[in-house]
Write an enzyme that holds these catalytic residues in place. Structure first.
Site, PDB file in Angstrom:
ATOM      1  N   ARG A 157     -12.376  -0.648  -0.281  1.00  0.00           N
ATOM      2  CA  ARG A 157     -11.265   0.076   0.317  1.00  0.00           C
ATOM      3  C   ARG A 157     -11.316   1.550  -0.101  1.00  0.00           C
ATOM      4  NH1 ARG A 157      -6.507  -3.835  -1.692  1.00  0.00           N
ATOM      5  NH2 ARG A 157      -7.981  -4.019  -3.421  1.00  0.00           N
ATOM      6  N   TYR A 196      -2.526   1.491  -7.119  1.00  0.00           N
ATOM      7  CA  TYR A 196      -2.117   0.272  -7.807  1.00  0.00           C
ATOM      8  C   TYR A 196      -2.530   0.390  -9.274  1.00  0.00           C
ATOM      9  CZ  TYR A 196      -1.337  -2.086  -3.317  1.00  0.00           C
ATOM     10  OH  TYR A 196      -0.872  -2.440  -2.079  1.00  0.00           O
ATOM     11  N   HIS A 237      -0.917  -2.161 -12.017  1.00  0.00           N
ATOM     12  CA  HIS A 237      -0.818  -3.502 -12.617  1.00  0.00           C
ATOM     13  C   HIS A 237      -1.032  -3.424 -14.129  1.00  0.00           C
ATOM     14  CE1 HIS A 237      -0.651  -5.313  -8.657  1.00  0.00           C
ATOM     15  NE2 HIS A 237      -1.761  -4.697  -8.308  1.00  0.00           N
ATOM     16  N   GLU A 259       2.716  -0.772  -6.767  1.00  0.00           N
ATOM     17  CA  GLU A 259       3.338  -2.096  -6.808  1.00  0.00           C
ATOM     18  C   GLU A 259       4.776  -2.086  -7.305  1.00  0.00           C
ATOM     19  OE1 GLU A 259       1.267  -1.731 -10.856  1.00  0.00           O
ATOM     20  OE2 GLU A 259       0.813  -1.201  -8.769  1.00  0.00           O
ATOM     21  N   ASP A 266      -3.667 -10.276 -10.548  1.00  0.00           N
ATOM     22  CA  ASP A 266      -3.544  -8.862 -10.904  1.00  0.00           C
ATOM     23  C   ASP A 266      -2.467  -8.640 -11.961  1.00  0.00           C
ATOM     24  OD1 ASP A 266      -5.446  -7.275  -9.331  1.00  0.00           O
ATOM     25  OD2 ASP A 266      -4.406  -8.056  -7.590  1.00  0.00           O
TER      26      ASP A 266
END
Length: 372
Positions: A15, A94, A96, A118, A270
């Site tokens: 990505r 992100y 996490h 997130e 995650d």
């Protein structure tokens, strides 16, 4: 603002933080975009596509990090990337952090302003930047589970939907949120016998209304988990506590009681995973076996379908990227409580309580950081 888009370097992560369309929007707002060479290759976008959108191409990640005031990524920065961050530089991706003390330590030491996709919230109480990837992961979880139920891939040799005269597989979904809803949609579509467990009667009522009688809804208790998980063919874990470590809903003892060749897919990996036996895996080596049960615990599941995932993610992140660039991070966070909820670490301080609690670190509120 100068916005940097480095190439993702996590294992088999294809990505990219911004598509050419997103870059064009940022450039039209008067900002600069610096994109690393071949950053969009994994989604079929060449450097020329970014140049036509108005971006400048950098040869290395170092050039991107050195030039940019804000870094827009997909996955958490790897160690080599964290070393390139500088005080006051904005990182939007992100993170996490709850199950990742090493990353948290490096980000604290960097002095960067770290905003996590997130934990950004919405007016309805949802997680708008997590939702697109949860949708993808929920759908992929059933595909992965069906694949690994095949005998050649370690499973018991069951076709998920069965055939006339032969029972389908029993699929148990833990959690009726975004992941669970999309997993249910695909599993029912493939003809499986589907059970969902959740602790909210309102959620179960919504799912009953959405899917009708083919879906079996169960209020989640220890007894219900024990009863349904131990005789399931496929269990999908999709339980999330925003910013915090996922609860361990299924014990090692319960895994041991499952039938040999059963499969568990831990979409919550995650955030540490919701099976006691879970540990992160990669797309290169996605599964392992504990007590004859196949575990699929890929920590960046949507990276397996990078084109779909990137465009879905950009649809959600672009308005926030533009707000941060147009107003600057401080004004943008002050003006938007929901974006402010995304601030996890800034100038060496942990600003998200669930992360601080999980890692036993001192908590300083985002409001206090903004006031300073």
């Amino acid at each position: 603002m100068r916005i940097g888009v480095p190439k993702e370097i996590k294992v088999l992560e294809n990505r990219v933080g911004m598509t050419p369309e997103s870059v064009r929007e940022a450039v039209d707002h008067g900002h600069e975009a610096i994109v690393e060479h071949d950053a969009g290759q994994g989604i079929g976008m060449a450097d020329d596509d970014y140049v036509r959108a108005g971006a400048k191409i950098a040869a290395t990640a170092r050039e991107v990090f050195d030039a940019a005031e804000m870094i827009v990524k997909v996955k958490e920065p790897q160690h080599v990337e964290r070393r390139m961050l500088r005080p006051g530089q904005v990182l939007f991706t992100y993170l996490h952090l709850a199950p990742d003390p090493e990353q948290a330590k490096d980000l604290v030491e960097s002095g960067a302003v770290c905003i996590a996709y997130e934990t950004v919230t919405s007016a309805t109480g949802g997680l708008p930047l997590l939702a697109p990837m949860s949708e993808v992961a929920g759908r992929m979880a059933v595909q992965a589970g069906a694949h690994y139920l095949e005998k050649a891939h370690g499973g018991k040799g069951i076709l998920l939907g069965g055939v006339p005269g032969v029972d389908p597989a029993k699929v148990v979904v833990l959690g009726g949120g975004v992941v669970g809803t999309h997993a249910i949609h695909i599993a029912l579509g493939m003809g499986a016998e589907v059970w969902v467990l959740d602790r909210s009667v309102d959620v179960l009522r919504r799912l009953w209304t959405q899917f009708g009688r083919p879906l079996n809804t169960v209020f989640s208790t220890r007894d219900a988990i024990d009863r349904h998980v131990t005789n399931a063919d496929l269990v999908i874990g999709g339980v999330l506590i925003p910013g915090a470590s996922a609860p361990k809903l299924v014990s090692a003892a319960q895994i041991k009681q499952m039938k040999p060749g059963s499969v568990v897919v831990d979409v919550a990996i995650d955030q540490g995973g919701c099976f006691e036996t879970s540990r992160p895996t990669t797309h290169a080596d996605p599964t392992y076996i504990v007590d004859d049960v196949v575990h699929y615990c890929v920590a960046n599941m949507p990276g397996g379908v990078p084109r779909t995932s990137t465009f879905a993610l950009n649809n959600a992140t672009l308005p926030f990227v533009l707000a941060l660039a147009d107003k600057g991070w401080k004004r943008a966070l002050a003006a938007d409580l929901h974006l402010r909820n995304g601030l996890n670490i800034a100038f060496g301080k942990v600003t998200y309580r669930a992360v601080a609690d999980a890692l036993h670190l001192k908590f300083v509120s985002a409001d206090a950081v903004l006031a300073a």
